[in-house]
Design a protein around this motif. Structure first.
Motif, PDB file in Angstrom:
ATOM      1  N   ASP A 146     -11.148 -22.468  19.574  1.00  0.00           N
ATOM      2  CA  ASP A 146     -10.957 -21.732  20.826  1.00  0.00           C
ATOM      3  C   ASP A 146      -9.981 -20.567  20.636  1.00  0.00           C
ATOM      4  N   VAL A 147      -8.847 -20.836  20.018  1.00  0.00           N
ATOM      5  CA  VAL A 147      -7.800 -19.817  19.902  1.00  0.00           C
ATOM      6  C   VAL A 147      -8.105 -18.826  18.782  1.00  0.00           C
ATOM      7  N   ASN A 148      -8.366 -19.354  17.579  1.00  0.00           N
ATOM      8  CA  ASN A 148      -8.465 -18.474  16.410  1.00  0.00           C
ATOM      9  C   ASN A 148      -9.802 -17.740  16.303  1.00  0.00           C
ATOM     10  N   VAL A 149     -10.859 -18.326  16.813  1.00  0.00           N
ATOM     11  CA  VAL A 149     -12.170 -17.682  16.718  1.00  0.00           C
ATOM     12  C   VAL A 149     -12.556 -17.032  18.059  1.00  0.00           C
ATOM     13  N   THR A 150     -12.690 -17.852  19.091  1.00  0.00           N
ATOM     14  CA  THR A 150     -13.077 -17.299  20.394  1.00  0.00           C
ATOM     15  C   THR A 150     -12.038 -16.303  20.896  1.00  0.00           C
ATOM     16  N   GLY A 151     -10.764 -16.611  20.705  1.00  0.00           N
ATOM     17  CA  GLY A 151      -9.710 -15.691  21.136  1.00  0.00           C
ATOM     18  C   GLY A 151      -9.809 -14.350  20.439  1.00  0.00           C
ATOM     19  N   PHE A 170      -5.493  -7.248  12.595  1.00  0.00           N
ATOM     20  CA  PHE A 170      -5.611  -8.704  12.686  1.00  0.00           C
ATOM     21  C   PHE A 170      -4.728  -9.377  11.646  1.00  0.00           C
ATOM     22  N   THR A 171      -3.857 -10.257  12.111  1.00  0.00           N
ATOM     23  CA  THR A 171      -2.994 -11.025  11.213  1.00  0.00           C
ATOM     24  C   THR A 171      -3.750 -12.239  10.702  1.00  0.00           C
ATOM     25  N   SER A 172      -4.115 -12.201   9.432  1.00  0.00           N
ATOM     26  CA  SER A 172      -4.789 -13.335   8.815  1.00  0.00           C
ATOM     27  C   SER A 172      -3.798 -14.028   7.869  1.00  0.00           C
ATOM     28  N   THR A 173      -4.307 -14.758   6.913  1.00  0.00           N
ATOM     29  CA  THR A 173      -3.447 -15.578   6.072  1.00  0.00           C
ATOM     30  C   THR A 173      -4.028 -15.732   4.674  1.00  0.00           C
ATOM     31  N   THR A 174      -3.159 -15.743   3.676  1.00  0.00           N
ATOM     32  CA  THR A 174      -3.607 -16.047   2.310  1.00  0.00           C
ATOM     33  C   THR A 174      -4.044 -17.501   2.190  1.00  0.00           C
ATOM     34  N   ILE A 190      -9.044 -26.730   8.835  1.00  0.00           N
ATOM     35  CA  ILE A 190      -9.582 -26.024   9.996  1.00  0.00           C
ATOM     36  C   ILE A 190      -8.836 -24.719  10.259  1.00  0.00           C
ATOM     37  N   TYR A 191      -7.581 -24.655   9.908  1.00  0.00           N
ATOM     38  CA  TYR A 191      -6.828 -23.411  10.046  1.00  0.00           C
ATOM     39  C   TYR A 191      -7.470 -22.310   9.212  1.00  0.00           C
ATOM     40  N   GLY A 192      -7.669 -22.569   7.928  1.00  0.00           N
ATOM     41  CA  GLY A 192      -8.274 -21.572   7.056  1.00  0.00           C
ATOM     42  C   GLY A 192      -9.695 -21.236   7.451  1.00  0.00           C
ATOM     43  N   VAL A 193     -10.461 -22.243   7.850  1.00  0.00           N
ATOM     44  CA  VAL A 193     -11.853 -22.018   8.249  1.00  0.00           C
ATOM     45  C   VAL A 193     -11.923 -21.074   9.445  1.00  0.00           C
ATOM     46  N   THR A 194     -11.079 -21.294  10.441  1.00  0.00           N
ATOM     47  CA  THR A 194     -11.138 -20.462  11.647  1.00  0.00           C
ATOM     48  C   THR A 194     -10.586 -19.058  11.400  1.00  0.00           C
ATOM     49  N   LEU A 238     -10.837 -17.446   8.558  1.00  0.00           N
ATOM     50  CA  LEU A 238     -11.894 -16.762   7.814  1.00  0.00           C
ATOM     51  C   LEU A 238     -13.013 -16.331   8.762  1.00  0.00           C
ATOM     52  N   ALA A 239     -13.351 -17.199   9.705  1.00  0.00           N
ATOM     53  CA  ALA A 239     -14.369 -16.832  10.697  1.00  0.00           C
ATOM     54  C   ALA A 239     -13.921 -15.628  11.525  1.00  0.00           C
ATOM     55  N   ALA A 240     -12.648 -15.601  11.886  1.00  0.00           N
ATOM     56  CA  ALA A 240     -12.122 -14.474  12.656  1.00  0.00           C
ATOM     57  C   ALA A 240     -12.164 -13.185  11.842  1.00  0.00           C
ATOM     58  N   GLU A 241     -11.882 -13.276  10.546  1.00  0.00           N
ATOM     59  CA  GLU A 241     -12.022 -12.103   9.690  1.00  0.00           C
ATOM     60  C   GLU A 241     -13.456 -11.587   9.711  1.00  0.00           C
ATOM     61  N   GLY A 242     -14.411 -12.510   9.685  1.00  0.00           N
ATOM     62  CA  GLY A 242     -15.814 -12.115   9.738  1.00  0.00           C
ATOM     63  C   GLY A 242     -16.159 -11.398  11.026  1.00  0.00           C
TER      64      GLY A 242
END
Length: 319
Positions: A82-87, A105-109, A140-144, A146-150
């Motif tokens: 909800d937060v990391n992808v939908t947001g 967009f602030t992502s993460t290594t 799930i943190y990394g997965v979401t 990465l999806a947000a980067e996409g």
């Protein structure tokens, strides 16, 4: 410009909001927790909240708000989606509709670390840059993220919204949530060799990305202090990191010993921030050399170590 800054009450927001204002920008802070830089309390997962933020007059977005890896212990997977992808999608859609030409967009290594890299099964240190892949986040943190980067990539390609993705290395002030040795300040100092930056440098990088976004279009950058190591040293870093460090910094062993610190016997991964230096034009001001300078001169360390730090959102009553 008037910048919508999500995560404005968080650790990065505490430094980024004043930096944006010092650069001449207005800041509209959005966070689920109240804070001195937060104007609107609410979640990016709620499209109505995002619409209210944009109604305040927004010219560009820096999306630094997210659920993070420590939240896995007490938040369900759906909350991360909800937060990391939908947001992120809510913000991108609002920005594209408004005709914006920059979105940071602030992502993460962390999303680059597979279970094999986490377990350090390789016989040499894994060299990580923006070409690393295929990516297989381990939680799930990394997965979401990465999806947000996409989503950022799609909105740049399909809607013409210039999006800059910043994969930040570690800059949190608290102790590591999985390692207790060496002590927190010792560990942070070591990490400036290969996987950490200061929060001040992280904030400055976001401002640089905001300024350059229209000419960059879409790009992804690893943000970490510049490593002194080269790829040719990867095998020796895994076998005998202390000797490699001493070769680059001859007085490091004595300076660490004087403080009661230890150097690592092995280093399993190295983040290469060279692309950010070359294309974004950004290089962290603080690296391992600056830490040694502080030790040598008896000055305060140039990074924050605060074992008692608690994120503002984690201080809020749980419903």
């Amino acid at each position: 410009m008037r910048i919508l800054l999500t995560g404005s009450s968080g650790w990065l927001g505490r430094f980024l909001a004043p930096g944006l204002k010092a650069a001449g920008h207005g800041v509209i802070g959005l966070d689920i927790a109240p804070g001195m830089h937060t104007d609107l309390v609410g979640s990016v997962a709620d499209a109505d909240t995002v619409a209210r933020a944009f109604a305040m007059g927004v010219d560009a977005v820096i999306h630094a708000g997210a659920l993070h890896k420590p939240d896995i212990a007490h938040m369900p997977e759906q909350a991360f989606i909800d937060v990391n992808v939908t947001g992120t999608r809510n913000l991108l859609e609002a920005a594209a509709r408004a005709g914006h030409n920059r979105f940071v967009f602030t992502s993460t290594t962390s999303l680059m670390i597979s279970q094999a890299i986490r377990d350090e099964t390789s016989e040499e240190a894994v060299w990580l840059d923006e070409s690393t892949g295929p990516l297989a986040p381990r939680n799930i943190y990394g997965v979401t993220k990465l999806a947000a980067e996409g989503l950022c990539r799609l909105y740049a390609a399909d809607r013409g919204l210039a999006c800059v993705v910043l994969r930040t290395a570690r800059f949190f002030p608290e102790d590591d949530d999985t390692h207790s040795t060496p002590p927190g300040d010792n560990l942070k100092a070591i990490e400036f060799l290969h996987r950490r930056l200061t929060v001040e440098d992280a904030a400055d990088a976001h401002i640089a990305a905001l300024e350059r976004a229209p000419e960059l279009g879409f790009d992804t950058f690893i943000l970490s202090a510049p490593t002194p190591f080269t790829r040719k040293e990867a095998a020796l870093l895994k076998r005998d990191a202390a000797s490699v460090i001493a070769r680059h910094f001859p007085d490091a062993p004595a300076l660490f010993a004087k403080r009661g610190w230890t150097l690592p016997a092995t280093i399993g991964r190295v983040y290469d921030a060279g692309h950010a230096e070359k294309r974004l034009g950004f290089r962290c001001k603080t690296g391992f050399a600056e830490i040694l300078d502080a030790l040598r001169e008896g000055r305060r360390l140039p990074f924050v170590h605060d074992p008692s730090y608690v994120a503002p959102k984690d201080k809020m009553p749980q419903s």
